[in-house]
Design a protein around this motif. Structure first.
Motif, mmCIF file in Angstrom:
data_model
loop_
_atom_site.group_PDB
_atom_site.id
_atom_site.type_symbol
_atom_site.label_atom_id
_atom_site.label_comp_id
_atom_site.label_asym_id
_atom_site.label_seq_id
_atom_site.Cartn_x
_atom_site.Cartn_y
_atom_site.Cartn_z
ATOM 1 N N GLY A 97 0.814 -1.198 0.000
ATOM 2 C CA GLY A 97 0.000 0.000 0.000
ATOM 3 C C GLY A 97 0.858 1.264 0.000
ATOM 4 N N VAL A 98 0.494 2.235 -0.818
ATOM 5 C CA VAL A 98 1.176 3.529 -0.871
ATOM 6 C C VAL A 98 0.101 4.611 -0.923
ATOM 7 N N GLU A 99 0.578 5.842 -0.910
ATOM 8 C CA GLU A 99 -0.336 6.974 -1.016
ATOM 9 C C GLU A 99 0.085 7.829 -2.195
ATOM 10 N N ALA A 105 -3.320 3.812 -2.696
ATOM 11 C CA ALA A 105 -3.056 3.078 -3.932
ATOM 12 C C ALA A 105 -2.312 1.800 -3.592
ATOM 13 N N TYR A 106 -2.262 0.906 -4.562
ATOM 14 C CA TYR A 106 -1.608 -0.396 -4.408
ATOM 15 C C TYR A 106 -0.512 -0.476 -5.455
ATOM 16 N N LEU A 107 0.730 -0.747 -5.022
ATOM 17 C CA LEU A 107 1.885 -0.660 -5.913
ATOM 18 C C LEU A 107 2.600 -1.995 -6.035
ATOM 19 N N ARG A 108 3.011 -2.320 -7.285
ATOM 20 C CA ARG A 108 3.859 -3.471 -7.570
ATOM 21 C C ARG A 108 4.992 -3.040 -8.490
ATOM 22 N N GLY A 128 -6.876 2.603 -4.982
ATOM 23 C CA GLY A 128 -7.469 1.854 -3.881
ATOM 24 C C GLY A 128 -8.955 1.624 -4.058
ATOM 25 N N GLN A 129 -9.588 2.338 -4.985
ATOM 26 C CA GLN A 129 -11.017 2.161 -5.222
ATOM 27 C C GLN A 129 -11.320 1.013 -6.181
#
Length: 497
Positions: A97-99, A105-108, A128-129
């Protein structure tokens, strides 16, 4: 904002093959962004910083960025991970998880390789939605992950994939079909099902070969693209159109590979029936317009021939000269219509028209004048050389006709009054800056002397056309080295693209 090309040329270690591969990736990575419903950001190391050099927003989901991150250094929450990945370290590529801009938001992370060499890193950042709980979302996520694995193996983007430049390219949101290695449908999105149902494919498509389903409804009398079987089987990264029931589907195949072996394919599909119908209408209109120009040109040439025949019967030299001038003007208009036949748009490359206008002006001038290189008929003839400098560029058809008449009138005037007794050089000089066009018609003949400018019917016609039709100015001046210069200064209407 700096361009991707500039970043790649400045980035340390971004040699030409690597830069070309990254350019190819950015040209086709919207497919991955749409499948994963995520923003993709491409990162490279530049000196002591890790810089974002490209960004792609998804068309199937919400973007996590309001401002484009291209040119920005890596944020603190991902800089360490990117640095390790770009060094070749074993980095956990799981999500976290990040901002982003105050929103979760979700980061890879994913590497970009070519021939075993690490070129860059990509962050996949999902809003994130985005829930991704449905069957369609899960299928799209799995296909997107397979493309990321191919990217890591250097198999995506697909090198040398000949994608024809056809309009109406399908995207993920238009419809997507997943095939196995034998071309059997494993899954189809709702939009893809609707497109094939409108096309005539009835019932459930799963566990059936897409090529067989399509063959049953393809119109037998319509020409079939030779690449269509390869696309329907998912064997080649190609695009093709398929027609039936008066409708048209645009298909694009993206083979999926593992360790160099094809294991399936993604087929993107879009209903382009209305787009192709409008293209056919435009082609019909274009052919009709060409035929009109062709007939107008022929009719004008017929009128010019009749005027020529009539002038030969005239005993009065004044009447014969008047008919010759009328014939020249009609021939000039015919030149413009002939030029319109050569191009696909309603524009004329005016430099070619100028060449013909110069020949016409010299040929139609006094009998004491002959074109450079032409055989002399009698000893009293003088030689006139013609020269063209600069570029006038493309001109709209509505403006090409009056402009051609003006150039012909001024060139004829220069030959008959400036060069008929001495011979010399007739020069047309064009200067074009955007819509501003300046054409100078010059001769090195006797000049105007103390007169303010030429008079006569041809001069009045040219002045009226420049001021009334073109909204410009026409001026005359004596050249310092001798002779006369006529200057046409106009602002042309922009050409619609």
């Amino acid at each position: 904002m700096p361009s991707l090309t500039k970043f790649l040329s400045d980035a340390t270690g971004a040699v030409s093959p690597a830069a070309e591969w990254l350019q190819l990736l950015v040209g086709d990575w919207s497919l991955v962004a749409d499948l994963l419903r995520s923003d993709l950001v491409l990162w490279v190391r530049r000196e002591e910083q890790i810089i974002a050099i490209a960004h792609c927003r998804p068309s199937t989901g919400q973007s996590v960025y309001y401002d484009d991150p291209v040119g920005d250094p890596a944020p603190a929450d991902v800089e360490g991970l990117l640095a390790g990945l770009l060094r070749g370290d074993a980095v956990d590529r799981g999500g976290r998880g990040v901002e982003r801009e105050g929103r979760p938001a979700y980061l890879r992370l994913a590497p970009v390789r070519k021939d075993g060499k690490l070129l860059a890193a990509i962050t996949i950042e999902t809003s994130g939605q985005e829930t991704g709980s449905g069957t369609a979302e899960a299928r799209m996520d799995a296909l997107g992950d397979r493309l990321l694995c191919m990217m890591d193996a250097g198999a995506y983007p697909i090198a040398g994939a000949p994608i024809p430049p056809r309009r109406g390219a399908p995207r993920v949101g238009d419809g997507i079909v997943q095939l196995d290695a034998q071309g059997v449908v494993q899954w189809a999105s709702p939009n893809a099902l609707s497109a094939f149902h409108r096309f005539g494919v009835a019932g459930d498509m799963r566990e059936r070969t897409l090529a067989e389903l399509s063959t049953e409804v393809i119109q037998s009398r319509s020409p079939v693209d030779e690449s269509l079987p390869l696309v329907l089987m998912g064997r080649a990264a190609w695009r093709s159109d398929m027609q039936a029931r008066g409708g048209t589907l645009s298909l694009r195949a993206v083979p999926l590979t593992e360790a160099g072996t094809r294991t399936g394919a993604i087929i993107l599909v879009r209903d382009v029936s209305e787009l192709r119908r409008r293209e056919r209408e435009l082609m019909t209109k274009d052919a009709t317009i060409r035929e009109v120009h062709h007939r107008v040109k022929n009719n004008l040439q017929t009128v010019a021939a009749l005027l020529r025949l009539q002038s030969r019967r005239m005993k009065s030299e004044e009447a014969r000269a008047a008919l010759a001038e009328a014939m020249r003007r009609v021939s000039t208009i015919a030149l413009v219509h002939e030029s319109l036949l050569q191009g696909s748009e309603e524009t004329v490359f005016f430099d070619e028209v100028i060449d013909r206008c110069l020949r016409l002006a010299v040929d139609a001038a006094s009998a004491s004048v002959r074109q450079e290189g032409a055989p002399a008929i009698e000893g009293a003839q003088v030689e006139v050389r013609t020269s063209k400098e600069g570029k006038a560029g493309a001109v709209r058809a509505e403006e090409a006709t009056p402009l051609a008449l003006v150039v012909t009138e001024l060139a004829t005037n220069a030959v008959e009054h400036g060069l008929s007794s001495t011979g010399g050089t007739l020069t047309v000089r064009s200067e074009r800056k955007g819509s501003h066009l300046v054409i100078s018609i010059e001769d090195d003949g006797v000049g105007m002397g103390g007169r303010g400018g030429p008079t006569g019917l041809g001069t009045n016609i040219a002045q009226t056309l420049v001021q009334g039709e073109l909204g410009g100015t026409l001026t005359w001046e004596n050249r310092p080295s001798g002779g006369t210069r006529a200057i046409v200064d106009v602002y042309l209407d922009p050409i619609a693209v």
